[in-house]
Design a protein around this motif. Structure first.
Motif, PDB file in Angstrom:
ATOM      1  N   ARG A   2      -0.115   4.661  11.477  1.00 51.46           N
ATOM      2  CA  ARG A   2      -0.726   3.354  11.727  1.00 51.46           C
ATOM      3  C   ARG A   2      -1.706   3.419  12.899  1.00 51.46           C
ATOM      4  NH1 ARG A   2       3.324  -0.958  12.719  1.00 51.46           N
ATOM      5  NH2 ARG A   2       1.547  -2.321  12.453  1.00 51.46           N
ATOM      6  N   GLN A   3      -1.347   4.168  13.947  1.00 55.67           N
ATOM      7  CA  GLN A   3      -2.263   4.321  15.072  1.00 55.67           C
ATOM      8  C   GLN A   3      -3.535   5.047  14.640  1.00 55.67           C
ATOM      9  OE1 GLN A   3      -0.745   6.257  18.571  1.00 55.67           O
ATOM     10  NE2 GLN A   3      -2.743   6.302  19.544  1.00 55.67           N
ATOM     11  N   ALA A   4      -3.370   6.068  13.807  1.00 54.59           N
ATOM     12  CA  ALA A   4      -4.530   6.813  13.319  1.00 54.59           C
ATOM     13  C   ALA A   4      -5.472   5.904  12.528  1.00 54.59           C
ATOM     14  CB  ALA A   4      -4.076   7.989  12.462  1.00 54.59           C
ATOM     15  N   VAL A   5      -4.915   5.039  11.707  1.00 48.94           N
ATOM     16  CA  VAL A   5      -5.740   4.104  10.927  1.00 48.94           C
ATOM     17  C   VAL A   5      -6.459   3.138  11.866  1.00 48.94           C
ATOM     18  CG1 VAL A   5      -5.669   2.204   9.267  1.00 48.94           C
ATOM     19  CG2 VAL A   5      -4.363   4.297   8.829  1.00 48.94           C
ATOM     20  N   ARG A   6      -5.741   2.593  12.854  1.00 53.16           N
ATOM     21  CA  ARG A   6      -6.375   1.671  13.818  1.00 53.16           C
ATOM     22  C   ARG A   6      -7.533   2.350  14.535  1.00 53.16           C
ATOM     23  NH1 ARG A   6      -1.007   0.342  14.865  1.00 53.16           N
ATOM     24  NH2 ARG A   6      -1.001   1.662  16.710  1.00 53.16           N
ATOM     25  N   GLU A   7      -7.315   3.584  15.003  1.00 57.70           N
ATOM     26  CA  GLU A   7      -8.363   4.309  15.719  1.00 57.70           C
ATOM     27  C   GLU A   7      -9.558   4.592  14.817  1.00 57.70           C
ATOM     28  OE1 GLU A   7      -6.491   7.738  17.442  1.00 57.70           O
ATOM     29  OE2 GLU A   7      -5.324   6.512  18.842  1.00 57.70           O
ATOM     30  N   TYR A   8      -9.300   4.952  13.580  1.00 57.16           N
ATOM     31  CA  TYR A   8     -10.376   5.227  12.622  1.00 57.16           C
ATOM     32  C   TYR A   8     -11.233   3.977  12.413  1.00 57.16           C
ATOM     33  CZ  TYR A   8     -12.736   6.329   8.252  1.00 57.16           C
ATOM     34  OH  TYR A   8     -13.695   6.523   7.290  1.00 57.16           O
ATOM     35  N   VAL A   9     -10.585   2.862  12.158  1.00 54.53           N
ATOM     36  CA  VAL A   9     -11.312   1.610  11.914  1.00 54.53           C
ATOM     37  C   VAL A   9     -12.101   1.211  13.156  1.00 54.53           C
ATOM     38  CG1 VAL A   9     -11.019  -0.861  11.466  1.00 54.53           C
ATOM     39  CG2 VAL A   9      -9.753   0.816  10.105  1.00 54.53           C
ATOM     40  N   GLU A  10     -11.472   1.301  14.314  1.00 52.92           N
ATOM     41  CA  GLU A  10     -12.143   0.927  15.560  1.00 52.92           C
ATOM     42  C   GLU A  10     -13.354   1.808  15.822  1.00 52.92           C
ATOM     43  OE1 GLU A  10     -10.966   1.300  20.151  1.00 52.92           O
ATOM     44  OE2 GLU A  10      -9.648  -0.027  19.011  1.00 52.92           O
ATOM     45  N   ASN A  11     -13.202   3.117  15.667  1.00 49.01           N
ATOM     46  CA  ASN A  11     -14.309   4.043  15.914  1.00 49.01           C
ATOM     47  C   ASN A  11     -15.458   3.817  14.947  1.00 49.01           C
ATOM     48  OD1 ASN A  11     -12.996   5.237  18.058  1.00 49.01           O
ATOM     49  ND2 ASN A  11     -12.165   6.884  16.829  1.00 49.01           N
ATOM     50  N   MET A  65       0.841  -1.178   0.000  1.00 50.94           N
ATOM     51  CA  MET A  65       0.000   0.000   0.000  1.00 50.94           C
ATOM     52  C   MET A  65       0.885   1.239   0.000  1.00 50.94           C
ATOM     53  SD  MET A  65      -2.708   1.210   2.845  1.00 50.94           S
ATOM     54  CE  MET A  65      -2.146   2.739   3.498  1.00 50.94           C
ATOM     55  N   THR A  66       0.487   2.204  -0.766  1.00 54.22           N
ATOM     56  CA  THR A  66       1.182   3.485  -0.793  1.00 54.22           C
ATOM     57  C   THR A  66       0.214   4.556  -0.343  1.00 54.22           C
ATOM     58  OG1 THR A  66       2.548   2.757  -2.639  1.00 54.22           O
ATOM     59  CG2 THR A  66       2.390   5.133  -2.260  1.00 54.22           C
ATOM     60  N   LEU A  67       0.639   5.357   0.596  1.00 55.58           N
ATOM     61  CA  LEU A  67      -0.187   6.450   1.101  1.00 55.58           C
ATOM     62  C   LEU A  67       0.408   7.756   0.607  1.00 55.58           C
ATOM     63  CD1 LEU A  67      -2.479   7.443   2.940  1.00 55.58           C
ATOM     64  CD2 LEU A  67      -0.821   7.429   4.821  1.00 55.58           C
ATOM     65  N   ARG A  68      -0.367   8.472  -0.176  1.00 54.49           N
ATOM     66  CA  ARG A  68       0.108   9.744  -0.705  1.00 54.49           C
ATOM     67  C   ARG A  68      -0.551  10.881   0.075  1.00 54.49           C
ATOM     68  NH1 ARG A  68      -0.167   6.266  -4.942  1.00 54.49           N
ATOM     69  NH2 ARG A  68       1.676   6.123  -6.263  1.00 54.49           N
ATOM     70  N   LEU A  69       0.281  11.698   0.667  1.00 56.93           N
ATOM     71  CA  LEU A  69      -0.208  12.828   1.445  1.00 56.93           C
ATOM     72  C   LEU A  69       0.162  14.127   0.755  1.00 56.93           C
ATOM     73  CD1 LEU A  69       1.002  11.661   4.987  1.00 56.93           C
ATOM     74  CD2 LEU A  69      -1.275  11.395   4.004  1.00 56.93           C
ATOM     75  N   THR A  70      -0.617  15.158   1.024  1.00 55.31           N
ATOM     76  CA  THR A  70      -0.245  16.485   0.538  1.00 55.31           C
ATOM     77  C   THR A  70       0.966  16.960   1.345  1.00 55.31           C
ATOM     78  OG1 THR A  70      -1.628  17.658   2.134  1.00 55.31           O
ATOM     79  CG2 THR A  70      -2.673  17.014   0.023  1.00 55.31           C
ATOM     80  N   ASP A  71       1.597  18.012   0.880  1.00 61.02           N
ATOM     81  CA  ASP A  71       2.734  18.568   1.616  1.00 61.02           C
ATOM     82  C   ASP A  71       2.310  19.006   3.019  1.00 61.02           C
ATOM     83  OD1 ASP A  71       4.360  18.104  -0.556  1.00 61.02           O
ATOM     84  OD2 ASP A  71       4.295  20.175  -1.285  1.00 61.02           O
ATOM     85  N   ASP A  72       1.134  19.612   3.120  1.00 60.31           N
ATOM     86  CA  ASP A  72       0.633  20.054   4.431  1.00 60.31           C
ATOM     87  C   ASP A  72       0.366  18.876   5.355  1.00 60.31           C
ATOM     88  OD1 ASP A  72       0.791  22.703   3.657  1.00 60.31           O
ATOM     89  OD2 ASP A  72      -1.348  22.866   3.167  1.00 60.31           O
ATOM     90  N   GLU A  73      -0.224  17.821   4.818  1.00 58.53           N
ATOM     91  CA  GLU A  73      -0.488  16.631   5.626  1.00 58.53           C
ATOM     92  C   GLU A  73       0.812  15.985   6.097  1.00 58.53           C
ATOM     93  OE1 GLU A  73      -4.696  15.249   3.537  1.00 58.53           O
ATOM     94  OE2 GLU A  73      -2.782  14.582   2.693  1.00 58.53           O
ATOM     95  N   THR A  74       1.789  15.934   5.215  1.00 55.66           N
ATOM     96  CA  THR A  74       3.090  15.368   5.573  1.00 55.66           C
ATOM     97  C   THR A  74       3.751  16.189   6.672  1.00 55.66           C
ATOM     98  OG1 THR A  74       3.382  14.455   3.364  1.00 55.66           O
ATOM     99  CG2 THR A  74       5.367  14.717   4.690  1.00 55.66           C
ATOM    100  N   ALA A  75       3.684  17.499   6.536  1.00 56.42           N
ATOM    101  CA  ALA A  75       4.282  18.379   7.551  1.00 56.42           C
ATOM    102  C   ALA A  75       3.589  18.211   8.896  1.00 56.42           C
ATOM    103  CB  ALA A  75       4.215  19.831   7.085  1.00 56.42           C
ATOM    104  N   ALA A  76       2.261  18.119   8.880  1.00 49.60           N
ATOM    105  CA  ALA A  76       1.513  17.937  10.127  1.00 49.60           C
ATOM    106  C   ALA A  76       1.841  16.594  10.769  1.00 49.60           C
ATOM    107  CB  ALA A  76       0.014  18.052   9.857  1.00 49.60           C
ATOM    108  N   LEU A  77       1.927  15.571   9.960  1.00 54.96           N
ATOM    109  CA  LEU A  77       2.275  14.245  10.468  1.00 54.96           C
ATOM    110  C   LEU A  77       3.690  14.247  11.037  1.00 54.96           C
ATOM    111  CD1 LEU A  77       1.593  11.266  10.859  1.00 54.96           C
ATOM    112  CD2 LEU A  77       2.309  10.872   8.488  1.00 54.96           C
ATOM    113  N   ARG A  78       4.594  14.889  10.356  1.00 55.28           N
ATOM    114  CA  ARG A  78       5.984  14.973  10.828  1.00 55.28           C
ATOM    115  C   ARG A  78       6.044  15.697  12.179  1.00 55.28           C
ATOM    116  NH1 ARG A  78       8.388  16.329   6.402  1.00 55.28           N
ATOM    117  NH2 ARG A  78       9.218  14.265   6.043  1.00 55.28           N
ATOM    118  N   ARG A  79       5.325  16.813  12.290  1.00 55.42           N
ATOM    119  CA  ARG A  79       5.313  17.563  13.557  1.00 55.42           C
ATOM    120  C   ARG A  79       4.761  16.705  14.692  1.00 55.42           C
ATOM    121  NH1 ARG A  79       3.556  21.675  10.196  1.00 55.42           N
ATOM    122  NH2 ARG A  79       1.390  21.357  10.820  1.00 55.42           N
TER     123      ARG A  79
END
Length: 65
Positions: free
Chosen positions: A29-38, A1-15
């Motif tokens: 990965r934690q964000a995906v787990r939480e999304y699926v669980e919720n 799987m390849t996840l393509r993020l915008t520059d802003d999303e990448t910067a936010a994730l990095r921060r």
């Protein structure tokens, strides 16, 4: 799987990863787990309400009066 993020999303994730002293992958990965669980909980609750609410509709109506 390849996840393509915008520059802003990448910067936010990095921060976020830097703030938590974790890798970007771990945070994503934690964000995906939480999304699926919720969403799984929400779907289960909707299914229960769809089947059980009609059973108690009369009682709920009387309580509302």
């Amino acid at each position: 799987m390849t996840l393509r993020l915008t520059d802003d999303e990448t910067a936010a994730l990095r921060r976020r990863a830097e703030q938590e002293s974790r890798s970007m992958q771990e945070v994503a990965r934690q964000a995906v787990r939480e999304y699926v669980e919720n969403h799984s909980r929400s779907e289960l609750l909707d299914a229960v309400l769809d089947t059980e609410l009609p059973r108690y509709a009369e009682a709920l109506e009387r309580l509302g009066q």
